[in-house]
Design an enzyme around this catalytic site. Structure first.
Site, short mmCIF file in Angstrom:
data_model
loop_
_atom_site.label_atom_id
_atom_site.label_comp_id
_atom_site.label_asym_id
_atom_site.label_seq_id
_atom_site.Cartn_x
_atom_site.Cartn_y
_atom_site.Cartn_z
N ASP A 125 0.84 -1.20 0.00
CA ASP A 125 0.00 0.00 0.00
C ASP A 125 0.88 1.25 0.00
O ASP A 125 1.99 1.23 0.52
CB ASP A 125 -0.87 0.04 1.27
N ARG A 175 -0.89 -0.77 -8.68
CA ARG A 175 -2.29 -0.44 -8.38
C ARG A 175 -2.40 1.08 -8.49
O ARG A 175 -1.61 1.80 -7.86
CB ARG A 175 -2.67 -0.86 -6.96
N ARG A 280 -12.27 6.29 5.61
CA ARG A 280 -13.42 5.95 4.75
C ARG A 280 -14.58 6.91 5.00
O ARG A 280 -15.30 7.31 4.10
CB ARG A 280 -13.90 4.52 5.01
P1 FDA Z 1 -14.25 9.00 -5.39
O1 FDA Z 1 -13.75 9.26 -4.02
O2 FDA Z 1 -14.56 10.16 -6.25
O3 FDA Z 1 -15.50 8.06 -5.28
C1 FDA Z 1 -16.30 7.71 -6.39
C2 FDA Z 1 -17.62 7.19 -5.86
O4 FDA Z 1 -17.39 5.99 -5.13
C3 FDA Z 1 -18.29 8.13 -4.85
O5 FDA Z 1 -19.10 9.07 -5.48
C4 FDA Z 1 -19.07 7.17 -4.00
O6 FDA Z 1 -20.26 6.81 -4.67
C5 FDA Z 1 -18.18 5.94 -3.98
N1 FDA Z 1 -17.31 5.93 -2.79
C6 FDA Z 1 -16.00 6.28 -2.72
N2 FDA Z 1 -15.53 6.11 -1.48
C7 FDA Z 1 -16.56 5.64 -0.75
C8 FDA Z 1 -16.71 5.27 0.61
N3 FDA Z 1 -15.71 5.33 1.48
N4 FDA Z 1 -17.93 4.82 1.01
C9 FDA Z 1 -18.98 4.72 0.16
N5 FDA Z 1 -18.90 5.08 -1.14
C10 FDA Z 1 -17.71 5.53 -1.58
N6 FDA Z 1 -5.28 5.17 -1.24
C11 FDA Z 1 -4.00 5.41 -0.89
O7 FDA Z 1 -3.63 6.56 -0.65
N7 FDA Z 1 -3.11 4.36 -0.78
C12 FDA Z 1 -3.45 3.07 -1.06
O8 FDA Z 1 -2.61 2.16 -0.97
C13 FDA Z 1 -4.80 2.82 -1.44
N8 FDA Z 1 -5.22 1.56 -1.72
C14 FDA Z 1 -6.50 1.37 -2.26
C15 FDA Z 1 -6.88 0.09 -2.68
C16 FDA Z 1 -8.10 -0.08 -3.31
C17 FDA Z 1 -8.49 -1.45 -3.80
C18 FDA Z 1 -8.97 1.04 -3.51
C19 FDA Z 1 -10.27 0.88 -4.23
C20 FDA Z 1 -8.61 2.27 -3.03
C21 FDA Z 1 -7.39 2.45 -2.39
N9 FDA Z 1 -7.02 3.70 -1.90
C22 FDA Z 1 -5.72 3.91 -1.52
C23 FDA Z 1 -8.03 4.76 -1.71
C24 FDA Z 1 -8.13 5.67 -2.92
O9 FDA Z 1 -6.98 6.46 -3.00
C25 FDA Z 1 -9.36 6.58 -2.83
O10 FDA Z 1 -9.29 7.35 -1.67
C26 FDA Z 1 -10.68 5.85 -2.84
O11 FDA Z 1 -10.66 4.76 -3.72
C27 FDA Z 1 -11.82 6.78 -3.28
O12 FDA Z 1 -11.56 7.26 -4.58
P2 FDA Z 1 -12.38 6.85 -5.87
O13 FDA Z 1 -11.42 6.67 -6.98
O14 FDA Z 1 -13.25 5.68 -5.59
O15 FDA Z 1 -13.22 8.14 -6.23
#
Ligand code: FDA
Length: 288
Positions: A125, A175, A280
């Site tokens: 991570d 990732r 989260r």
């Molecule tokens: P965005 O935040 O814009 O979300 C898009 C949509 O997804 C939202 O409108 C909502 O509907 C839904 N959503 C997103 N988060 C939600 C939540 N908590 N609860 C409910 N709905 C939600 N970061 C990092 O800094 N280091 C890391 O190693 C990782 N590792 C990692 C692994 C995996 C498998 C994922 C999916 C994510 C990470 N992250 C991470 C977190 C990542 O950086 C980011 O903060 C989240 O994925 C949210 O960003 P989105 O791209 O989903 O977009």
């Protein structure tokens, strides 16, 4: 984000722990390894693969780091024993990075070797910016000897384009996520659309660069762009997967699985649930 959501996001620190626990339960598989095993078994039955994360972010002594290493070995053993389709995700601070780089590198190599001998992949991570360079250096160095280790790139970091090109050249699996920590504007893009655009740019570089890519997002706009790139660049199915967090947008997850894409769910478990849950909650105050 509306005013109420922003207020909740900014006040997570003062929300009582039992309340945080209750509203963030959906993101955590449980306190115990047995609970995490049950969740992964269910995900596997639904056509998803997994990566398991043992929660815990403060390592104050070598003994703490040794405990994390030992617990991760138990996790790998459980994956093997229950024949689960899952790798592991690990944070270098949990392996002692804040204590000593040497100690951390040795611990990381030990778990990567241990997991590799059991056919498991280790995703390191990405944490906050003081650890970015050292994390990428460690993963790249280890990758020369062990193929079962990969890195994470955050699209909000201004440096990420260079990092992506370096990792692609070294053949390291990446990732790609947006990034979750609160970084200063000097080093990170702060604007939502700019982060999205950078994500698209980095994803294209990675897919063109030929490395295995974990497309980690729940942002449907980015998922669509990923699907477009996969189609236009004719990326074969064994070169990418989608990745989502446990408890987030299961509908989108099912859409991707039903369309035949590999999808990995990030499954955190453990007693140290508070930091992860707070992040989260800040990300999506609506659930509060
Ligand atoms: P965005 O935040 O814009 O979300 C898009 C949509 O997804 C939202 O409108 C909502 O509907 C839904 N959503 C997103 N988060 C939600 C939540 N908590 N609860 C409910 N709905 C939600 N970061 C990092 O800094 N280091 C890391 O190693 C990782 N590792 C990692 C692994 C995996 C498998 C994922 C999916 C994510 C990470 N992250 C991470 C977190 C990542 O950086 C980011 O903060 C989240 O994925 C949210 O960003 P989105 O791209 O989903 O977009």
């Amino acid at each position: 984000m509306g005013i109420l959501d922003r207020t909740i996001a900014n006040s997570v620190a003062v929300i009582p722990r039992p309340v945080v626990r209750r509203i963030s339960r959906r993101y955590i598989a449980g306190d115990t390894l047995e609970e995490a095993v049950a969740v992964i078994r269910d995900l596997n039955a639904r056509g998803c693969v997994a990566t398991i994360d043992l929660l815990g972010e403060s390592t104050e002594s070598k003994a703490d780091a040794a405990r994390t290493l030992r617990d991760y070995k138990r996790v790998v053993e459980a994956l093997e024993e229950h024949d689960l389709r899952s790798g592991i995700s690990i944070k270098l601070t949990g392996l002692g990075l804040n204590l000593s780089e040497e100690l951390c590198r040795a611990n990381l190599e030990e778990i990567v070797e241990y997991a590799g001998a059991r056919g498991r992949f280790v995703r390191v991570d990405m944490e906050d910016s003081p650890y970015t360079s050292v994390t990428l250096d460690m993963v790249t160095g280890l990758h020369e000897r062990h193929g079962n280790v990969g890195a994470v790139i955050q699209a909000y970091m201004r440096r990420s384009l260079e990092d992506v090109n370096r990792l692609a050249e070294a053949g390291v699996s990446v990732r790609l996520c947006k990034g979750i920590y609160d970084e200063p504007r000097r080093i990170a893009y702060k604007d939502f659309d700019t982060v999205r655009e950078n994500y698209r740019l980095l994803l294209e570089e990675l897919l063109r660069g030929g490395v295995y890519v974990g497309i980690a997002t729940h942002d449907e706009f980015l998922v669509w762009h990923a699907l477009r790139l996969i189609h236009q660049l004719e990326i074969p199915k064994d070169r990418y997967e989608f990745q989502m967090l446990l408890g987030v947008d299961e509908e989108l997850r099912n859409i991707l699985v039903n369309a035949g894409h590999k999808l990995r769910v990030y499954v955190p478990f453990g007693e140290d649930w508070y930091e992860y849950s707070s992040r989260r909650l800040k990300e999506n105050p609506k659930i509060a």
